[in-house]
Structure formats: C-alpha cells, structure tokens
Design an enzyme around this catalytic site. Structure first.
Site, PDB file in Angstrom:
ATOM      1  N   GLU A 142      52.321  39.614  33.992  1.00 54.19           N
ATOM      2  CA  GLU A 142      52.335  39.257  35.406  1.00 54.19           C
ATOM      3  C   GLU A 142      51.159  38.364  35.759  1.00 54.19           C
ATOM      4  OE1 GLU A 142      54.458  43.331  36.898  1.00 54.19           O
ATOM      5  OE2 GLU A 142      53.034  42.316  38.178  1.00 54.19           O
TER       6      GLU A 142
ATOM      7  N   CYS B  24      46.546  44.880  43.556  1.00 50.85           N
ATOM      8  CA  CYS B  24      45.718  45.470  42.498  1.00 50.85           C
ATOM      9  C   CYS B  24      46.303  46.795  42.046  1.00 50.85           C
ATOM     10  CB  CYS B  24      44.320  45.769  43.009  1.00 50.85           C
ATOM     11  SG  CYS B  24      43.380  44.329  43.382  1.00 50.85           S
TER      12      CYS B  24
END
Ligand code: SAH
Length: 346
Positions: free
Chosen positions: A97, A336
């Site tokens: 990613e 995150c």
C-alpha cells in the site's frame, strides 16, 4: 548500428544519473542517452523502454524486455478528505500500500518499506498480517512516482509510515532516500522515517548524517506498558531506546519526533502524560500524539477530545513541544495503522 542487448537484472528505477549512463553505454548507446533515460523515468513516468520515443526505434524494440521496475495499480480508493490509497502489485505479485495525502499546497506520500511487517504491534493492522519480505529500492521509489503521476502534482513530503519497519530494511531505505532526494528532487527535510526502534539501528541510521526527520513510535510512558503494546520492546528497554535517540540528536543536530498513539484508558491518563514529560524534559524533541485509528482485530478505543486535550496540556505545562495528529484517510482504511495486505481483493 549494432546494439548490445543486456537484460537488466536490477530494475532501472532507483538508479542515479551516473548509473543510468553506465547502463546505456553497456547497451552500446551514447552517454547522453543516460540523461534522457533519467528524465523519462523520473519526470515523465516511463514504464518501459518502448515508451521512450526519443530512443531509436531499433533499440526500443530490441530492449523491450528491460525491467524499468514499475508496479501496477491494483486498486485505488479515495477517501472523502481527498486521501488516496493505492494497492500496488509488485513484479512478483505481492501487493503493498501507498497513500497520497494532499493538503493545501503539499502532497505527502506515505510509503511502505516492507511487504507486511514482523513487529506485530498489537494496535496495528499491518502487523496482524505477518511479514513477507523487504522491499527493494525501486519498489519504494516506485510508490512515489505512482502517486506523483496519479495526482499530476509534485510530491513535497514523504513519510515512511506505511507497511513495514524501515530500520529492518535500512540499506534499501537509505538508497531510496538518496534517489528521492537527488533524482526526484524531494528535499531531505521533507522526508520522515518512522521506526518502532530496533536496537543499534537508530545509531547506524544517524551515521549516514541525513537531514531527514526521525520519528520514533514510543506509544508508552514506561517499559511495562510499552511491552504490552509492542512485543519487540521486550528486547529493548525504554531507557536504551531514549539513549539511542539522544545519540541521534547529537550526531545529526536534528530533533527527534516521538509518536504516541492515544488509546483510551490505557496510555492516555494524566499520570502517563506526567511520566512521558519526565523522560523528555530537556530532550530536543517533539511529541506527536495520534488518537488511535480503529482496526477490527482489537478493541482499543480512541479517547475523547477532552482527554486528548488534557494530555496535551499536561505535556505543555512541562514545556514539551507537542501536537496532535489526526490521521487522514480513515474512511478509505488508509490511515496510520490501517494498512493491511488482507484488505486486498482481486
Ligand atoms: N514500523 C514503523 C512505521 C510504520 S507505522 C513504526 O512503527 O513507526 C507508522 C505509524 O502509525 C507509527 O507511529 C505507528 O505506530 C502508527 N500506527 C499504527 N497503528 C495505528 C493505529 N491503529 N492508529 C493510529 N496510529 C497507528
């Protein structure tokens, strides 16, 4: 003209101008084609030699198998705040990613340094999926090229806060930083490397004398709590980690950022703020508080805004530089700790 065809084992992305020049010469081409190649790879996003129309047709055809080293976009998802998450398919089929985070006049890319992560931090989705392998230099640089191309905008900042632990892939991380800085033109001060801390590695990193920001994922104000959240902390005392961070400041003259995820009722109480402050008083550092982003596997909670502000005020009273970072991209699972290989559906 005779053309010598060499299949390139190391992909071209990640190579410097001098290395690309050497490569074209080994292909029987004149040196100036190195500069053209550099421009086409880093500025014009060439994905194969066939794309490079300034090259002689005969060479382009003959060398069409050359591996430039670009990934393909497997999935692209946009969050309402404009954050874009990319699932990228690597040469061997693995998926990683990368996240593009636009702000008013900046474009930040959150890059991965590994496929998966071996650190297994309890609050992080990447760690739940296990570790596959380190990323090669070109696979790190490619993420930035891909985001830059997609946004049609120059990347200004890079954060090594995607999947993986960059200090466990330190050589490729440093090689990628060199390329991002010298070949793509991203200022070192706009680059942040985030680590959970691997004994001896922060010092090793400091010896390279880079001007990048080091961010250390602290997340706890004492050793017991840290071991509870971060399994690898068993082998690395908080004291030793902070000592290494002090060496980083001494060796580089740069302050360290401490990241601290706030988990409701667990590490966000006033006594934790006091304890954290006592460790950091007089330390050339900055605390970044990150209210927890929920992941499925665990039932930690994000604290209320009032608790976050209380924590901030206790640190401020102790003269600790502090800011709160609400992650972007929550709705696209791009924030995150939400990056995971298992989210991938082909
Ligand atoms: N391995 C490195 C870099 C990847 S994580 C490191 O640990 O620093 C990047 C940041 O996201 C770290 O500070 C990490 O602790 C944080 N993070 C992980 N899971 C999170 C979650 N669920 N919510 C908020 N931040 C998270």
């Amino acid at each position: 003209m005779t053309t010598l065809i060499q299949s390139s084992i190391t992909p071209l992305v990640g190579k410097s101008l001098a290395e690309l020049t050497e490569w074209v010469q080994a292909q029987g081409q004149p040196a100036y084609r190195g500069k053209q190649l550099h421009q086409w790879i880093y500025e014009r996003g060439a994905r194969s030699l066939a794309d490079i129309t300034v090259f002689p047709k005969q060479w382009r055809t003959a060398a069409e198998d050359t591996n430039i080293g670009r990934s393909t976009i497997h999935l692209r998802s946009v969050a309402p705040d404009g954050t874009v998450k990319f699932l990228l398919r690597l040469g061997d089929g693995h998926i990683i990613e990368a996240v593009g985070i636009p702000t008013e006049n900046r474009l930040t890319v959150c890059v991965s340094s590994q496929v998966g992560c071996p650190m297994a931090c309890d609050f992080c989705a990447t760690g739940k999926g296990g570790f596959v392998r380190n990323l090669a230099t070109h696979e790190i640089v490619d993420q930035v090229l891909t985001v830059q191309e997609d946004f049609q905008q120059r990347v200004s900042n890079i954060v090594f806060m995607g999947m993986g632990e960059p200090m466990l892939n330190i050589d490729n991380t440093i090689a990628a930083i060199r390329c991002l800085n010298q070949d793509i033109g991203i200022g070192q001060r706009g680059i942040t490397v985030s680590t959970v801390g691997i004994p001896g590695h922060i010092r090793r990193f400091a010896e390279h004398q880079l001007q990048v920001t080091l961010a250390v994922s602290l997340h706890a104000s004492n050793q017991t709590l840290r071991e509870h959240l971060i399994p690898s902390a068993h082998r690395y005392s908080l004291e030793a980690l902070l000592d290494e961070c002090r060496d980083y400041v001494r060796l580089t003259g740069r302050r360290v950022t401490f990241e601290y995820i706030l988990l409701a009722e667990l590490n966000d109480c006033p006594e934790h703020a006091l304890e954290l402050g006592s460790h950091l008083r007089g330390f050339q550092s900055h605390v970044n508080l990150i209210p927890y982003n929920p992941i499925q596997e665990v039932d930690y909670k994000r604290p209320t805004e009032a608790r976050v502000q209380k924590f901030v005020s206790i640190l401020k009273k102790q003269h600790i530089a502090v800011s709160v970072r609400y992650s972007r991209g929550l709705e696209a699972d791009a924030a995150c700790g939400q990056l995971r290989a298992s989210a991938i559906r082909s």
